[in-house]
Motif scaffolding. Structure first.
Motif, short mmCIF file in Angstrom:
data_model
loop_
_atom_site.label_atom_id
_atom_site.label_comp_id
_atom_site.label_asym_id
_atom_site.label_seq_id
_atom_site.Cartn_x
_atom_site.Cartn_y
_atom_site.Cartn_z
N ASP A 123 56.49 -0.39 -69.09
CA ASP A 123 56.80 0.90 -68.44
C ASP A 123 57.99 0.79 -67.50
O ASP A 123 58.82 1.70 -67.42
CB ASP A 123 55.58 1.41 -67.66
N GLY A 124 58.10 -0.32 -66.79
CA GLY A 124 59.22 -0.49 -65.87
C GLY A 124 60.55 -0.57 -66.60
O GLY A 124 61.55 0.00 -66.15
N ALA A 125 60.56 -1.26 -67.73
CA ALA A 125 61.78 -1.37 -68.52
C ALA A 125 62.15 -0.03 -69.14
O ALA A 125 63.33 0.35 -69.19
CB ALA A 125 61.60 -2.43 -69.61
N GLU A 126 61.14 0.71 -69.62
CA GLU A 126 61.40 2.03 -70.20
C GLU A 126 61.94 2.99 -69.14
O GLU A 126 62.86 3.77 -69.40
CB GLU A 126 60.12 2.58 -70.82
N ALA A 127 61.38 2.93 -67.94
CA ALA A 127 61.86 3.79 -66.85
C ALA A 127 63.29 3.44 -66.48
O ALA A 127 64.13 4.33 -66.24
CB ALA A 127 60.94 3.64 -65.63
N PHE A 128 63.60 2.15 -66.44
CA PHE A 128 64.96 1.71 -66.13
C PHE A 128 65.93 2.21 -67.20
O PHE A 128 67.06 2.62 -66.90
CB PHE A 128 65.00 0.19 -66.03
N ALA A 129 65.51 2.18 -68.45
CA ALA A 129 66.36 2.67 -69.53
C ALA A 129 66.69 4.14 -69.34
O ALA A 129 67.84 4.56 -69.52
CB ALA A 129 65.65 2.47 -70.87
N ARG A 130 65.71 4.91 -68.95
CA ARG A 130 65.96 6.35 -68.70
C ARG A 130 66.91 6.54 -67.52
O ARG A 130 67.80 7.40 -67.55
CB ARG A 130 64.64 7.08 -68.48
N GLU A 131 66.72 5.74 -66.48
CA GLU A 131 67.59 5.82 -65.31
C GLU A 131 69.04 5.52 -65.67
O GLU A 131 69.97 6.13 -65.14
CB GLU A 131 67.12 4.84 -64.23
N GLN A 132 69.23 4.57 -66.57
CA GLN A 132 70.57 4.14 -66.94
C GLN A 132 71.20 5.01 -68.02
O GLN A 132 72.37 4.86 -68.36
CB GLN A 132 70.54 2.68 -67.41
N GLY A 133 70.41 5.90 -68.60
CA GLY A 133 70.93 6.81 -69.60
C GLY A 133 71.23 6.16 -70.94
O GLY A 133 72.06 6.66 -71.71
N VAL A 134 70.56 5.04 -71.26
CA VAL A 134 70.78 4.42 -72.55
C VAL A 134 70.12 5.24 -73.65
O VAL A 134 69.22 6.04 -73.40
CB VAL A 134 70.23 2.97 -72.59
N GLU A 135 70.57 5.05 -74.87
CA GLU A 135 70.07 5.85 -75.98
C GLU A 135 68.62 5.51 -76.28
O GLU A 135 68.25 4.35 -76.45
CB GLU A 135 70.92 5.62 -77.23
N THR A 136 67.78 6.53 -76.34
CA THR A 136 66.38 6.37 -76.70
C THR A 136 66.02 7.40 -77.76
O THR A 136 66.67 8.43 -77.91
CB THR A 136 65.45 6.56 -75.48
N VAL A 137 64.97 7.10 -78.51
CA VAL A 137 64.43 8.02 -79.51
C VAL A 137 62.92 7.96 -79.44
O VAL A 137 62.35 7.07 -78.81
CB VAL A 137 64.91 7.64 -80.94
N ASP A 138 62.27 8.89 -80.08
CA ASP A 138 60.81 8.85 -80.14
C ASP A 138 60.37 7.56 -80.82
O ASP A 138 60.99 7.11 -81.79
CB ASP A 138 60.28 10.06 -80.90
N ALA A 139 59.29 6.98 -80.32
CA ALA A 139 58.82 5.70 -80.86
C ALA A 139 58.56 5.75 -82.36
O ALA A 139 58.70 4.73 -83.05
CB ALA A 139 57.55 5.27 -80.12
N ILE A 140 58.21 6.90 -82.87
CA ILE A 140 57.91 7.02 -84.30
C ILE A 140 59.11 6.68 -85.16
O ILE A 140 58.97 6.27 -86.32
CB ILE A 140 57.39 8.45 -84.62
N ASN A 141 60.31 6.81 -84.60
CA ASN A 141 61.53 6.52 -85.37
C ASN A 141 61.69 5.05 -85.72
O ASN A 141 62.46 4.70 -86.62
CB ASN A 141 62.77 6.99 -84.59
N PHE A 142 60.97 4.18 -85.03
CA PHE A 142 61.06 2.75 -85.31
C PHE A 142 60.02 2.30 -86.34
O PHE A 142 60.06 1.15 -86.80
CB PHE A 142 60.87 1.94 -84.02
N ILE A 143 59.11 3.17 -86.68
CA ILE A 143 58.00 2.79 -87.55
C ILE A 143 58.35 3.14 -88.99
O ILE A 143 58.26 4.30 -89.41
CB ILE A 143 56.69 3.47 -87.10
N THR A 144 58.77 2.15 -89.74
CA THR A 144 59.21 2.35 -91.12
C THR A 144 58.05 2.18 -92.09
O THR A 144 57.08 1.47 -91.79
CB THR A 144 60.31 1.34 -91.50
N PRO A 145 58.12 2.81 -93.26
CA PRO A 145 57.07 2.63 -94.27
C PRO A 145 56.88 1.17 -94.65
O PRO A 145 55.75 0.72 -94.90
CB PRO A 145 57.59 3.46 -95.46
#
Length: 322
Positions: free
Chosen positions: A123-145
């Protein structure tokens, strides 16, 4: 002395029978990423920029176990991790437990450059990512068939899978596991040195198929899966628990520093003598432009190039590929 670069796409039980449709896209990706890295070094980019750039390219390729291709935990979630380190200063940054960050390696670099810390997770790393404005996507986008199927196979076999372990499926007529299908996908990493001896390393992974939620591997552990100092830069791949126990990356550097071994001698000793067979591979470069890519698994997707014109792209030992 001259520049050198090496990268990997994971090590493990890669069968010689790996079909072309599985092999060729990975070889093409390694070739492309090697060209990207070489071009950056020729343009006199700092090795830290080079390794981040190359690993971002590998993270964006679903054929490898990092970023878009990250394998799934036992709860069908993604937990990505990464580490980056500058050799001359020993500045480093690491992240774990990422589920929405597109390029974990770039967040690791931001941890190094924008915080007083080395390692942020979950959670701390995810929050830091949002603070820094790095590119994020919904977690479902990483789940491939493909990774849903890999998790299913691992669960049926009741095992946690190292990079490129051949999947096991249950034989419905005999109720016992049989090996079938393609191999798994692997951790990615890159090491580089410029003509002035500046060194850097970066590693990124989705971990192990069917790993427990919260499990952390060797990739973000400085000195285990990732390490650089003024002697060399190392990125390891394989079974994280074995690599952590053997402090693989740091030991390569220590053997050079305290025993006076060459890069090739140090890396070979660590891979062949210090880690169990079938668990480890690494890529490394030295401050003088040497490069080595040993592994004790069946194969390791790997590539390298040096300023004097040498280049290599391979999967299995040379004797097996001839």
């Amino acid at each position: 002395m001259g520049w050198a670069i090496a990268l990997h796409g994971g090590a493990g039980d890669i069968p010689l029978s790996l079909p072309p449709e599985r092999r060729e896209p990975r070889e093409a990706a390694l070739r492309h990423c090697l060209q990207v890295g070489v071009a950056a070094l020729k343009a006199q980019r700092h090795p830290l920029d080079v390794v981040e750039l190359v690993v971002r390219e590998l993270e964006n390729n679903p054929h490898f176990n990092a970023g878009r291709g990250s394998v799934l935990t036992t709860k069908s979630t993604v937990e990505m991790e990464a580490c980056i380190m500058d050799g001359n200063t020993k500045r480093c940054g690491a992240v774990s437990g990422l589920s929405t960050v597109v390029n974990a390696i770039s967040l690791a670099r931001l941890v190094m450059e924008k915080t007083p810390h080395i390692y942020l997770a979950f959670d701390g790393a995810e929050a830091f990512a949002r603070e820094q404005g790095v590119e994020t996507v919904d977690a479902i986008n990483f789940i491939t068939p493909e990774n849903i199927e890999r998790l299913k196979q691992a669960k049926e076999a009741n095992r946690v899978q190292i990079d490129y372990t051949q999947p096991i499926q249950m034989d419905p007529t005999k109720e016992k596991p049989i090996v079938d299908g393609d191999s798994q996908i692997g951790t990615v990493g890159c090491v580089a040195v410029d003509g002035e001896g500046n060194l850097a390393t970066a590693t990124s992974t989705g971990g192990l198929v069917n790993k427990m939620v919260g499990r952390i591997g060797d990739t973000p552990v400085v000195g285990a899966g990732t390490y650089a100092n003024s002697y060399c830069a190392v990125s390891a791949t394989g079974k994280g628990e074995a690599i952590i126990r053997s402090t693989v990356a740091r030991d390569v550097a220590a053997l050079m520093e305290y025993k006076g071994l060459s890069l090739k001698e140090a890396a070979s000793y660590v891979v062949e003598e210090c880690t169990p067979k079938g668990t480890c591979g690494l890529v490394a470069v030295s401050a003088t432009g040497e490069v080595t890519m040993p592994f004790n698994t069946t194969g390791m997707f790997r590539a390298c190039a040096t300023e004097d014109g040498y280049s290599e792209i391979g999967i299995w030992p040379p004797s097996a590929e001839n």
